[in-house]
Design a protein around this motif. Structure first.
Motif, short mmCIF file in Angstrom:
data_model
loop_
_atom_site.label_atom_id
_atom_site.label_comp_id
_atom_site.label_asym_id
_atom_site.label_seq_id
_atom_site.Cartn_x
_atom_site.Cartn_y
_atom_site.Cartn_z
N THR A 10 32.77 36.53 34.94
CA THR A 10 33.28 37.10 36.19
C THR A 10 32.91 38.58 36.30
N ILE A 11 32.99 39.30 35.21
CA ILE A 11 32.59 40.71 35.19
C ILE A 11 31.11 40.84 35.54
N THR A 12 30.30 39.98 34.94
CA THR A 12 28.86 39.99 35.22
C THR A 12 28.60 39.73 36.70
N LYS A 13 29.33 38.79 37.27
CA LYS A 13 29.19 38.48 38.69
C LYS A 13 29.56 39.69 39.55
N GLY A 14 30.61 40.39 39.16
CA GLY A 14 31.04 41.58 39.89
C GLY A 14 29.98 42.68 39.84
N ILE A 15 29.33 42.81 38.70
CA ILE A 15 28.25 43.80 38.57
C ILE A 15 27.08 43.42 39.46
N GLN A 16 26.68 42.14 39.41
CA GLN A 16 25.55 41.68 40.20
C GLN A 16 25.83 41.77 41.70
N GLU A 17 27.08 41.60 42.08
CA GLU A 17 27.47 41.70 43.50
C GLU A 17 27.07 43.04 44.10
N VAL A 50 27.95 53.38 40.94
CA VAL A 50 28.83 53.18 39.79
C VAL A 50 30.25 52.90 40.27
N ASP A 51 30.72 53.64 41.28
CA ASP A 51 32.05 53.39 41.86
C ASP A 51 32.13 52.00 42.47
N ALA A 52 31.10 51.62 43.21
CA ALA A 52 31.09 50.30 43.87
C ALA A 52 31.13 49.17 42.84
N ILE A 53 30.37 49.33 41.76
CA ILE A 53 30.36 48.31 40.70
C ILE A 53 31.75 48.22 40.07
N THR A 54 32.36 49.37 39.80
CA THR A 54 33.70 49.42 39.20
C THR A 54 34.69 48.67 40.08
N GLU A 55 34.67 48.95 41.37
CA GLU A 55 35.59 48.29 42.30
C GLU A 55 35.32 46.79 42.38
N SER A 56 34.05 46.40 42.39
CA SER A 56 33.68 44.99 42.48
C SER A 56 34.15 44.22 41.24
N VAL A 57 33.94 44.78 40.06
CA VAL A 57 34.38 44.14 38.83
C VAL A 57 35.90 43.96 38.85
N ALA A 61 37.69 40.20 38.98
CA ALA A 61 38.52 39.78 37.83
C ALA A 61 39.95 39.51 38.28
N ARG A 62 40.44 40.32 39.20
CA ARG A 62 41.81 40.13 39.69
C ARG A 62 41.91 38.88 40.56
N LYS A 63 40.99 38.71 41.50
CA LYS A 63 41.05 37.57 42.42
C LYS A 63 40.77 36.24 41.73
N GLU A 64 39.76 36.21 40.87
CA GLU A 64 39.35 34.94 40.27
C GLU A 64 40.16 34.54 39.04
N LEU A 65 40.62 35.55 38.27
CA LEU A 65 41.28 35.23 37.00
C LEU A 65 42.66 35.86 36.84
N GLY A 66 43.08 36.67 37.80
CA GLY A 66 44.37 37.34 37.69
C GLY A 66 44.38 38.41 36.61
N GLU A 67 43.21 38.93 36.25
CA GLU A 67 43.08 39.93 35.19
C GLU A 67 42.96 41.33 35.79
N MET A 83 36.03 50.32 31.55
CA MET A 83 37.14 49.47 31.99
C MET A 83 37.59 48.65 30.78
N ASP A 84 38.87 48.74 30.44
CA ASP A 84 39.40 48.07 29.25
C ASP A 84 40.18 46.83 29.65
N TYR A 85 39.62 45.67 29.34
CA TYR A 85 40.29 44.39 29.56
C TYR A 85 40.77 43.80 28.24
N SER A 86 41.09 44.64 27.28
CA SER A 86 41.54 44.28 25.93
C SER A 86 40.45 43.57 25.12
N ASP A 87 40.14 42.33 25.46
CA ASP A 87 39.12 41.59 24.73
C ASP A 87 37.70 41.96 25.17
#
Length: 119
Positions: A10-17, A50-57, A61-67, A83-87
């Motif tokens: 999902t993160i990769t998809k957000g970056i590619q978006e 860089v800002d746009a990628i950050t917002e997209s990721v 992650a929030r919409k698709e996985l609730g993360e 961006m720290d998603y723990s894992d």
């Protein structure tokens, strides 16, 4: 582990978006003392990208996985956003800053998966 794999995808998809380039997924699972399981590293060509990628990721992650990331650092100057998603840690660089810190070299003993740039 499946949930972490989905998060990386999902993160990769957000970056590619937002047309992020030179995406690499660093698998740190077998590295002793690693702070997380994966790094996802990419770059944008300007602070705005860089800002746009950050917002997209964050949004994907929030919409698709609730993360949600537990922390986001570096947005003030958008040279290097972490961006720290723990894992999973996401590193979004501008090209010159990425080259300077060279995280891929730092973790070169870990398996890396390079994602081809989309046109």
């Amino acid at each position: 582990m499946e949930q972490v794999t989905q998060l990386v995808e999902t993160i990769t998809k957000g970056i590619q978006e937002k047309k992020g380039k030179r995406i690499v997924v660093v698998d740190l699972n077998a590295v002793d003392g690693a702070i997380c399981n994966y790094f996802v590293i990419c770059q944008g060509s300007s602070p705005a990208q860089v800002d746009a990628i950050t917002e997209s990721v964050g949004e994907m992650a929030r919409k698709e996985l609730g993360e949600k990331p537990s922390m986001v650092a570096g947005q003030d100057n958008a040279q290097w956003v972490a961006m720290d998603y723990s894992d999973v840690m996401v590193h979004i660089f501008q090209p010159d800053v990425r080259e300077y810190y060279d995280l891929e070299h730092l973790w070169e003993d870990a398996p890396m998966t390079w994602i081809p740039d989309e046109d």
